[in-house]
Scaffold this active site. Structure first.
Site, PDB file in Angstrom:
ATOM      1  N   ARG A  60      38.402  58.542   1.553  1.00 30.55           N
ATOM      2  CA  ARG A  60      39.173  58.124   2.706  1.00 30.55           C
ATOM      3  C   ARG A  60      38.838  59.010   3.912  1.00 30.55           C
ATOM      4  O   ARG A  60      38.372  60.143   3.767  1.00 30.55           O
ATOM      5  CB  ARG A  60      40.664  58.186   2.406  1.00 30.55           C
ATOM      6  CG  ARG A  60      41.218  59.585   2.223  1.00 30.55           C
ATOM      7  CD  ARG A  60      42.591  59.606   1.565  1.00 30.55           C
ATOM      8  NE  ARG A  60      43.558  58.753   2.211  1.00 30.55           N
ATOM      9  CZ  ARG A  60      43.989  57.602   1.708  1.00 30.55           C
ATOM     10  NH1 ARG A  60      43.528  57.178   0.541  1.00 30.55           N
ATOM     11  NH2 ARG A  60      44.876  56.884   2.340  1.00 30.55           N
TER      12      ARG A  60
ATOM     13  N   ALA B 152      31.119  60.096   1.645  1.00 28.82           N
ATOM     14  CA  ALA B 152      32.179  61.013   2.061  1.00 28.82           C
ATOM     15  C   ALA B 152      33.017  60.435   3.198  1.00 28.82           C
ATOM     16  O   ALA B 152      32.775  59.333   3.698  1.00 28.82           O
ATOM     17  CB  ALA B 152      31.578  62.354   2.464  1.00 28.82           C
ATOM     18  N   HIS B 153      34.002  61.237   3.629  1.00 29.45           N
ATOM     19  CA  HIS B 153      34.985  60.766   4.591  1.00 29.45           C
ATOM     20  C   HIS B 153      34.370  60.446   5.946  1.00 29.45           C
ATOM     21  O   HIS B 153      33.442  61.085   6.408  1.00 29.45           O
ATOM     22  CB  HIS B 153      36.138  61.777   4.747  1.00 29.45           C
ATOM     23  CG  HIS B 153      35.712  63.161   5.119  1.00 29.45           C
ATOM     24  ND1 HIS B 153      36.545  64.240   5.028  1.00 29.45           N
ATOM     25  CD2 HIS B 153      34.540  63.648   5.573  1.00 29.45           C
ATOM     26  CE1 HIS B 153      35.911  65.331   5.426  1.00 29.45           C
ATOM     27  NE2 HIS B 153      34.699  64.983   5.762  1.00 29.45           N
ATOM     28  N   ASN B 154      34.920  59.398   6.569  1.00 34.93           N
ATOM     29  CA  ASN B 154      34.572  58.968   7.926  1.00 34.93           C
ATOM     30  C   ASN B 154      33.149  58.444   8.070  1.00 34.93           C
ATOM     31  O   ASN B 154      32.646  58.314   9.184  1.00 34.93           O
ATOM     32  CB  ASN B 154      34.812  60.079   8.946  1.00 34.93           C
ATOM     33  CG  ASN B 154      36.289  60.369   9.150  1.00 34.93           C
ATOM     34  OD1 ASN B 154      36.833  61.305   8.549  1.00 34.93           O
ATOM     35  ND2 ASN B 154      36.952  59.576   9.970  1.00 34.93           N
TER      36      ASN B 154
ATOM     37  N   SER C  39      31.023  61.765   7.951  1.00 30.20           N
ATOM     38  CA  SER C  39      30.792  61.299   9.320  1.00 30.20           C
ATOM     39  C   SER C  39      29.355  60.868   9.572  1.00 30.20           C
ATOM     40  O   SER C  39      28.874  60.887  10.711  1.00 30.20           O
ATOM     41  CB  SER C  39      31.189  62.390  10.335  1.00 30.20           C
ATOM     42  OG  SER C  39      32.560  62.697  10.211  1.00 30.20           O
TER      43      SER C  39
END
Length: 351
Positions: free
Chosen positions: A224, A245-247, A265
């Protein structure tokens, strides 16, 4: 199906399907070209398998128009199409037996939270748990022992195999397939370092949003977002054991092979191909149509569409191949340098 029926079926997906041979007989199923027997259909999409044309017992073989088959048409029939591999995939869809993930309806042992809406045609397997305020779209299937935490949204015709876990707020579009053991929406790996060497966990307040027609392999993980959303675009295909991974944002119709790891990211464009065990540093961007070879290490952004990357650190394929060729010759180059060095020393001693 008869051979003529197969030809008519493939004409729905190809502009031209040429029949060679008698076209008589029925086809009972598909098989590999080297193992096929009478009544079976196979295909050739790779030149190295052309040698089996003289030995296969298949009644029907799908080939490219460039393949010469005239000497074999007395023994079997052929369909010539521009893309034999894809044509065979469409045939597999017909002959493949239906997969039974769970019995129709909602199992008595399933747990459904309050405020959750379940549309018509949904099946929920034994011991599955669906949290509060979830929304399950029509004809979706949730395998046994799967867990959906609060506020999860599934579109229509979603298929969750057994033991899938969706954390709170996860959103899946229509026709999404998630295989066993995958975890979507777990916390991103975010910790703030402190002056004493310890770490403070950064709250992961975002969600994961997955577009239509995505397939996610077994034991893959998508984290998330810290804030906002981790986004998996329409038509993305993710293999087993992939970490996103996140974003991150993965563009439409991108394919990611097993054991790839994408740090936080990262933005990946549309129609990219990412090979197995490729690794990405964080906060990078790839343009559309980029191909990443297996075990490539991406340490910077590549913004030129269509680039083919290889090596660690990654660089355009042609540059990397030149470097690898040089490295293979390092031993011979060193021997030459040693000889030159010895000759220079000898000349100096004679002077």
């Amino acid at each position: 199906m008869t051979i003529q029926e197969i030809r008519e079926y493939l004409l729905r997906f190809s502009d031209s399907v040429e029949l060679l041979g008698s076209g008589e007989g029925k086809i009972t199923g598909p098989a590999k070209i080297e193992l096929a027997g009478p009544g079976q259909v196979s295909f050739i999409a790779n030149e190295k398998y052309i040698r089996f044309l003289s030995t296969t017992e298949a009644s029907l073989v799908i080939v490219h128009p460039s393949v010469s088959v005239d000497e074999f048409t007395e023994k079997r029939s052929f369909l010539k199409v521009s893309d034999p591999y894809t044509a065979f995939v469409f045939l597999l869809k017909i002959f493949a037996p239906p997969r039974v993930i769970t019995a129709p309806g909602i199992a008595s042992s399933a747990v459904i939270g309050s405020g959750t809406t379940i549309a018509d045609g949904v099946s929920v397997g034994e011991y599955a748990v669906i949290g509060d305020n979830c929304s399950i779209g029509r004809n979706s299937v949730i395998g046994s022992h799967s867990v959906l935490l609060n506020g999860v949204t599934l579109g229509e015709d979603v298929l969750l195999f057994p033991r899938v876990t969706l954390y709170e707020g996860t959103v899946l579009g229509n026709r999404v397939v998630v295989h066993s053991g995958s975890v979507i929406g777990a916390d991103g790996f975010g910790f703030a370092p402190q002056s004493d060497g310890s770490y403070v966990k950064i709250p992961q307040m975002g969600v994961v949003e997955i577009g239509d027609d995505v397939e996610i392999g077994a034991n893959s993980t998508i984290d998330r977002a810290t804030m906002g959303s981790t986004v998996i675009g329409r038509g993305v295909k993710i293999d087993n054991l992939v970490q996103i991974a996140h974003n991150c944002k993965i563009g439409d119709d991108t394919v990611i092979a097993a054991q790839a790891g994408i740090s936080g990211s990262v933005v990946v464009g549309r129609h990219c191909l990412i090979g197995g065990q490729a690794g990405f540093a964080g906060h990078l961007e790839l343009a559309d149509n980029i191909q990443v070879a297996a075990k490539t290490g991406i340490s910077k952004s590549f913004l030129q569409p269509g680039t083919v990357l290889r090596g660690t650190p990654a660089q355009p394929m042609r540059d990397q191949l030149k470097l690898e060729a040089m490295m293979r010759n390092l031993g011979a180059m060193k021997e030459k340098l040693d000889l030159l060095d010895a000759a220079l020393k000898e000349r100096k001693s004679d002077a």
